[in-house]
Scaffold this active site. Structure first.
Site, PDB file in Angstrom:
ATOM      1  N   HIS A  91      -8.089  -9.300  -9.956  1.00  0.00           N
ATOM      2  CA  HIS A  91      -7.371 -10.180 -10.859  1.00  0.00           C
ATOM      3  C   HIS A  91      -8.138 -11.526 -12.060  1.00  0.00           C
ATOM      4  O   HIS A  91      -7.076 -11.904 -12.553  1.00  0.00           O
ATOM      5  CB  HIS A  91      -5.720 -10.742 -10.134  1.00  0.00           C
ATOM      6  CG  HIS A  91      -5.733  -9.340  -8.687  1.00  0.00           C
ATOM      7  ND1 HIS A  91      -4.532  -9.021  -9.961  1.00  0.00           N
ATOM      8  CD2 HIS A  91      -5.534  -9.409  -8.176  1.00  0.00           C
ATOM      9  CE1 HIS A  91      -3.753  -7.741  -8.861  1.00  0.00           C
ATOM     10  NE2 HIS A  91      -4.494  -8.285  -7.539  1.00  0.00           N
ATOM     11  N   LYS A 126       6.365 -12.069  -0.368  1.00  0.00           N
ATOM     12  CA  LYS A 126       6.739 -11.150   0.195  1.00  0.00           C
ATOM     13  C   LYS A 126       7.317 -10.063   1.746  1.00  0.00           C
ATOM     14  O   LYS A 126       8.279  -9.669   1.931  1.00  0.00           O
ATOM     15  CB  LYS A 126       6.715 -10.629  -1.308  1.00  0.00           C
ATOM     16  CG  LYS A 126       6.697 -10.822  -2.850  1.00  0.00           C
ATOM     17  CD  LYS A 126       6.901  -9.819  -3.532  1.00  0.00           C
ATOM     18  CE  LYS A 126       6.717 -10.063  -4.833  1.00  0.00           C
ATOM     19  NZ  LYS A 126       5.904  -9.123  -5.472  1.00  0.00           N
ATOM     20  N   HIS A 174      -5.013 -11.791  -2.208  1.00  0.00           N
ATOM     21  CA  HIS A 174      -3.469 -11.163  -2.949  1.00  0.00           C
ATOM     22  C   HIS A 174      -2.619 -11.740  -3.535  1.00  0.00           C
ATOM     23  O   HIS A 174      -2.257 -12.896  -3.506  1.00  0.00           O
ATOM     24  CB  HIS A 174      -2.877 -10.200  -1.563  1.00  0.00           C
ATOM     25  CG  HIS A 174      -1.344  -9.936  -1.681  1.00  0.00           C
ATOM     26  ND1 HIS A 174      -1.441  -8.771  -2.748  1.00  0.00           N
ATOM     27  CD2 HIS A 174      -0.318  -9.948  -2.037  1.00  0.00           C
ATOM     28  CE1 HIS A 174       0.064  -8.354  -2.632  1.00  0.00           C
ATOM     29  NE2 HIS A 174       0.661  -9.125  -2.603  1.00  0.00           N
TER      30      HIS A 174
END
Length: 150
Positions: A38, A86, A145
């Site tokens: 990322h 989430k 993450h």
């Protein structure tokens, strides 16, 4: 024959727990794998950037977002107020300012010939953070993450 199907199903479920689809390569920490997947300081060509990730996993990842910022700046987001991820955990943190990013989406191909489209974005992001492992940078928390793009 009827007994074989439940046994096969059990083996497949257990195998999925041992070898999940998004397993972190064994020689990498969660933070290093996050950085590989990322973090790219400058805009990129998706086919080239994704080939580096896909070589670890041996399949075409359907979608991936690259943040155009430094690991240090993204790790600083981990020092901000915790919010709910989430998955219901409470180790997520939202960036205060939007960053440039590239969203890569699989358009065609089979590994290793994966083809991606690119979409430039300027958005906020949410990362999950954990305490560092031994070989990670010495921050209090490190990103592990990319939970969401806002």
């Amino acid at each position: 024959m009827v007994l074989c199907f439940p046994l096969l199903l059990l083996v497949l479920v257990l195998w999925g727990q041992v070898c999940p689809l998004h397993a972190i390569p064994k020689h990498l920490t969660k933070a290093h794998w996050f950085e590989i997947q990322h973090i790219r300081p400058s805009p990129l060509q998706c086919n080239r950037a994704m080939s580096g990730i896909n070589n670890y996993t041996q399949h075409c990842k359907p979608q991936n977002t690259f943040l155009h910022d430094s690991f240090q700046n993204v790790a600083a987001v981990c020092d901000l107020l915790s919010i709910t991820c989430k998955n219901g955990w409470h180790n997520c943190h939202q960036s205060l300012k939007p960053v440039n990013m590239t969203d890569c989406r699989l358009t065609s191909g089979k590994y290793p010939q994966c083809r991606y489209s690119a979409a430039a974005q300027y958005k906020l992001f949410i990362v999950a953070c954990d305490p560092p492992q031994k070989s990670d940078p010495p921050y209090k928390l490190v990103p592990v993450h990319l939970d969401s793009i806002l």
